[in-house]
Design a protein around this motif. Structure first.
Motif, short mmCIF file in Angstrom:
data_model
loop_
_atom_site.label_atom_id
_atom_site.label_comp_id
_atom_site.label_asym_id
_atom_site.label_seq_id
_atom_site.Cartn_x
_atom_site.Cartn_y
_atom_site.Cartn_z
N PHE A 104 1.26 -1.34 -0.18
CA PHE A 104 0.24 0.07 0.28
C PHE A 104 1.05 0.94 -0.10
CE2 PHE A 104 0.84 -0.92 4.25
CZ PHE A 104 1.47 1.04 5.40
N SER A 105 0.33 2.62 -0.03
CA SER A 105 1.12 3.47 0.23
C SER A 105 0.09 4.57 0.84
CB SER A 105 1.05 3.51 -1.20
OG SER A 105 -0.06 4.67 -2.04
N VAL A 106 1.44 5.84 1.02
CA VAL A 106 0.35 6.62 1.87
C VAL A 106 1.09 8.10 0.76
CG1 VAL A 106 -0.16 8.04 3.89
CG2 VAL A 106 0.72 4.95 4.28
N ARG A 107 0.24 9.15 0.48
CA ARG A 107 0.60 10.19 0.11
C ARG A 107 0.77 11.18 0.55
NH1 ARG A 107 -4.31 10.05 -4.32
NH2 ARG A 107 -5.50 9.46 -2.71
N GLY A 108 1.37 12.17 0.52
CA GLY A 108 1.52 13.87 0.88
C GLY A 108 -0.08 13.74 0.66
N GLY A 109 -0.65 15.27 2.22
CA GLY A 109 -1.97 15.38 2.21
C GLY A 109 -2.61 14.44 2.84
N GLU A 110 -2.21 13.29 3.58
CA GLU A 110 -3.95 12.16 3.32
C GLU A 110 -3.59 11.33 4.34
OE1 GLU A 110 -5.07 9.04 0.94
OE2 GLU A 110 -2.75 8.64 0.31
N ILE A 111 -4.93 11.13 5.18
CA ILE A 111 -4.83 10.27 6.10
C ILE A 111 -5.56 8.52 5.96
CG2 ILE A 111 -5.29 9.70 9.18
CD1 ILE A 111 -6.02 12.75 9.03
N VAL A 112 -4.25 7.73 5.84
CA VAL A 112 -4.28 6.24 5.86
C VAL A 112 -4.71 5.87 7.06
CG1 VAL A 112 -3.99 4.31 4.71
CG2 VAL A 112 -3.49 6.33 3.35
N CYS A 113 -6.15 4.97 7.23
CA CYS A 113 -6.15 4.54 8.17
C CYS A 113 -5.40 3.11 8.40
CB CYS A 113 -7.56 4.75 9.33
SG CYS A 113 -7.28 5.90 10.83
N ILE A 114 -5.36 2.21 9.35
CA ILE A 114 -4.90 0.28 9.51
C ILE A 114 -6.19 0.17 10.47
CG2 ILE A 114 -4.13 -1.26 9.14
CD1 ILE A 114 -1.90 0.16 7.72
N THR A 115 -7.19 -0.22 9.98
CA THR A 115 -8.15 -0.83 10.81
C THR A 115 -7.90 -2.74 10.88
OG1 THR A 115 -9.51 -0.57 12.23
CG2 THR A 115 -10.10 -0.92 9.82
N GLY A 116 -8.69 -3.36 11.99
CA GLY A 116 -8.82 -4.73 12.06
C GLY A 116 -8.80 -5.51 13.36
N ILE A 117 -9.27 -6.01 13.96
CA ILE A 117 -9.57 -6.82 14.80
C ILE A 117 -7.68 -6.75 15.53
CG2 ILE A 117 -10.11 -8.91 16.00
CD1 ILE A 117 -12.23 -9.47 14.93
N ASP A 118 -7.76 -6.87 16.70
CA ASP A 118 -6.14 -6.80 17.09
C ASP A 118 -5.54 -8.17 17.07
OD1 ASP A 118 -4.32 -5.51 18.35
OD2 ASP A 118 -4.94 -6.51 21.01
N GLY A 119 -4.86 -8.36 16.39
CA GLY A 119 -3.65 -9.74 16.46
C GLY A 119 -3.66 -10.16 14.89
N ASN A 120 -4.50 -9.35 14.15
CA ASN A 120 -4.20 -9.21 12.63
C ASN A 120 -2.89 -8.68 11.83
OD1 ASN A 120 -6.70 -11.12 11.39
ND2 ASN A 120 -7.05 -10.31 13.38
N GLY A 121 -2.10 -9.27 12.17
CA GLY A 121 -0.65 -8.44 11.90
C GLY A 121 -0.60 -6.80 11.63
N GLN A 122 -1.17 -5.89 12.47
CA GLN A 122 -1.28 -4.50 12.05
C GLN A 122 -0.22 -4.09 12.97
OE1 GLN A 122 -3.57 -5.66 13.28
NE2 GLN A 122 -5.49 -4.86 13.30
N SER A 123 -0.50 -4.75 13.74
CA SER A 123 1.36 -4.14 15.09
C SER A 123 2.57 -4.84 14.25
CB SER A 123 1.36 -5.26 16.05
OG SER A 123 0.01 -4.90 17.37
N ASP A 124 2.51 -5.91 13.76
CA ASP A 124 3.82 -6.90 12.92
C ASP A 124 4.61 -5.92 11.47
OD1 ASP A 124 3.88 -8.92 14.98
OD2 ASP A 124 2.70 -8.52 13.71
N LEU A 125 3.59 -5.20 11.07
CA LEU A 125 3.66 -3.95 9.67
C LEU A 125 4.00 -3.41 10.09
CD1 LEU A 125 2.87 -3.66 7.37
CD2 LEU A 125 0.79 -2.83 7.02
N VAL A 126 3.14 -2.28 11.66
CA VAL A 126 4.30 -1.31 11.73
C VAL A 126 6.27 -1.94 12.03
CG1 VAL A 126 4.20 0.82 13.19
CG2 VAL A 126 2.58 -0.43 11.77
N TYR A 127 5.68 -2.41 13.13
CA TYR A 127 8.19 -3.16 13.56
C TYR A 127 8.31 -2.91 12.20
CZ TYR A 127 5.37 -4.30 18.10
OH TYR A 127 4.38 -3.94 19.04
N GLY A 128 7.52 -3.64 11.03
CA GLY A 128 8.73 -3.96 9.64
C GLY A 128 8.91 -2.68 9.67
N ILE A 129 8.13 -1.92 8.69
CA ILE A 129 7.85 -0.40 8.38
C ILE A 129 8.77 0.28 9.24
CG2 ILE A 129 7.46 1.24 7.78
CD1 ILE A 129 4.47 0.04 7.72
N THR A 130 8.65 0.18 10.54
CA THR A 130 9.78 1.65 11.25
C THR A 130 10.85 0.76 11.64
OG1 THR A 130 8.71 0.54 12.68
CG2 THR A 130 7.22 2.21 12.49
#
Length: 526
Positions: A292-318
């Protein structure tokens, strides 16, 4: 409901002082048998302090506590437990490397002739979990289960000890919408079973849903007790904050520019993943080929039930954890393997999910936490020495701008601040860096309506200044009100891209549970 005199707990004229602050100023709270009594107030209003006095973690400077009409003295949590008072803390008190069962029986281990009798304990834990619909696996390690499950363990700990006065400190701050619904049901079951519940929160809709009465604290002072059915959400928020609060986010239409953050086929294996698998689908990846991508000037929200990879995705990006395959591009540059510091200097800010583990150094002062990622800049360092005066001035500027409350200001130890104010320290630090992308995980977790309104405005102003914002949130109301685009994650994959103007909370819920996927996902995979 008992009659008016039938109070199981009375906290009368309680005063508790800390250096530089009156946390509780002559507060009275009366709990009836079998009721759910909410304790409402802003961050730092003194709610957790009052409950910590009842649980024996602090001693009051003035005032008395009565149980069933008799004056009692609670010198420690052990005394509280002996009086059948239990508490689920905002930051759970669990031993991560122990199993669920071991955590539940810790301190009250059943033994015979000095030998541990786990069989009996396990039977009782399973019985309790079935009775109150608290499904947990007694043999799972705490470190391997979701936050919602950990909370159930805390509740089972209280029930195992036969506590009948239950204190819940901000119990929903870390839960998904589905888990919150479950928890509120569990609380009603407990109250119907004759348990008396004190429920600390600042989520007004939850109070409306489960509480019988509500007592309100503002800046340590008692503002009164009301029947929940007789007050509107707006009236409660005004009593809590002392002013009218806007519960909706105003934002203009977006004018996005080019992509600031691009994530390409990012995959992260699960901890026990074996590379030798012949079939790559044998082991479920934590994050599976996410793009996915996030452009300048926009707010992208990722949601989902806890434990579906959101936390891990952020760990990987950061950079908190290693990516197994895929790339991350930031402003067109491949940053997949860069260090966290380099990413930070390039213009990435990160409000982490776990504020105490990844966001703060609890043994440092507030001012040192505010310059954690910038102490080496000329503004704060000269010839290898920290410029104390400049650091203090900078900290005071942020304390004012973000209304961070603590007894001793910039030199306050972060560990002694309320959870909401700890969160404000991180938010102030990350937003003030003026990042090109802000990655915010649960940014308003544990914050009151006044603070949420403020943080949302800050996030929207970043976006209006042309910055990219990626928010990971479990709060669907928050997602609907601040997102320009919504991505839903399920089982480590993005299963839907939705426009908040054209979708509903119910539809998002279907994607979150995996009952629905949209065409975009298949096309992006082709």
């Amino acid at each position: 409901m008992g009659n008016k005199e039938n109070y199981v707990i009375e906290m009368l004229n309680i005063t508790k002082n800390f250096p530089g602050i009156k946390a509780n100023d002559n507060v009275t709270l009366q709990l009836r048998k079998g009721e759910i009594h909410a304790l409402l107030g802003e961050n730092g209003a003194g709610k957790s302090t009052l409950m910590s006095v009842l649980f024996g973690l602090y001693q009051p400077d003035e005032g008395t506590i009565k149980k069933d009409g008799k004056i009692i003295k609670i010198n420690s949590p052990n005394d509280a437990n002996a009086l059948n008072i239990g508490m689920v803390h905002q930051h759970f008190k669990l031993v991560e490397c122990f199993t669920v069962l071991d955590n539940i029986i810790l301190g009250v281990e059943p033994n015979k002739f000095g030998f541990l009798q786990k069989k009996e304990a396990r039977k009782r834990v399973i019985e309790l979990s079935e009775k109150y619909k608290l499904k947990v696996d007694p043999d799972a390690l705490i470190s391997d289960i979701s936050v919602g499950m950990q909370q159930r363990v805390e509740i089972l700990k209280m029930l195992y000890r036969e506590n009948d006065i239950l204190i819940f400190d901000e119990p929903t701050a870390v839960l998904t919408p589905q888990e919150i619904e479950e928890l509120l049901k569990i609380m009603k079951n407990l109250a119907n079973d004759g348990k008396s519940i004190l429920f600390i929160t600042h989520k007004l809709n939850e109070i409306k849903e489960v509480a019988d009465r509500v007592s309100i604290l503002r800046k340590g002072k008692y503002m009164g007790t009301y029947n929940v059915s007789e007050k509107t959400v707006e009236e409660l928020s005004e009593l809590m904050v002392g002013r009218k609060v806007s519960l909706t986010v105003d934002k203009k239409d977006i004018v996005p520019t080019e992509a600031v953050l691009e994530v390409k086929d990012l995959t992260m294996f699960s901890k026990g993943h074996s590379i030798n698998k012949i079939n790559k689908y044998d082991t479920k990846n934590l994050v599976n080929e996410v793009s996915f991508s996030v452009r300048g000037g926009e707010i992208v929200c990722i949601t989902g039930i806890d434990g579906n990879g959101q936390s891990d995705l952020v760990y990987g990006i950061t950079g908190l954890e290693k990516i197994n395959s895929g790339r991350v591009l930031f402003k067109g540059v491949d940053i997949t393997d860069l260090s966290i510091r380099k990413k930070s200097i390039m213009g990435m800010s990160h409000i982490p999910e776990d504020r105490q583990k990844h966001g703060l150094i609890l043994g440092y002062t507030m001012e040192n936490n505010l310059i954690l990622q910038r102490y080496f800049e000329p503004q704060f360092t000269k010839m290898g020495f920290l410029r104390k005066k400049e650091i203090r001035e900078y900290a005071n500027k942020l304390i004012d701008a973000y209304d961070i409350r603590s007894g001793e200001g910039a030199v306050n130890m972060v560990s002694q601040m309320s959870g909401g104010n700890q969160q404000k320290v991180i938010i102030a630090r990350e937003i003030d860096k003026d990042p090109d992308i802000l990655i915010a995980v649960q940014p308003t977790r544990g914050l009151d309506v006044g603070a949420i309104e403020f943080i949302h405005k800050k996030i929207v102003s970043l976006r209006d200044a042309g910055k990219a914002v990626l928010v990971i949130s479990l709060e669907l109301e928050e997602v609907m009100s601040i997102a320009d685009r919504i991505l839903v994650m399920h089982n480590g994959e993005i299963v839907g891209e939705l426009n908040p103007k054209e979708t509903t909370v119910q539809e998002i819920g279907l994607y979150m549970s995996g009952a629905k996927r949209n065409r975009w996902c298949y096309e992006s995979k082709i």
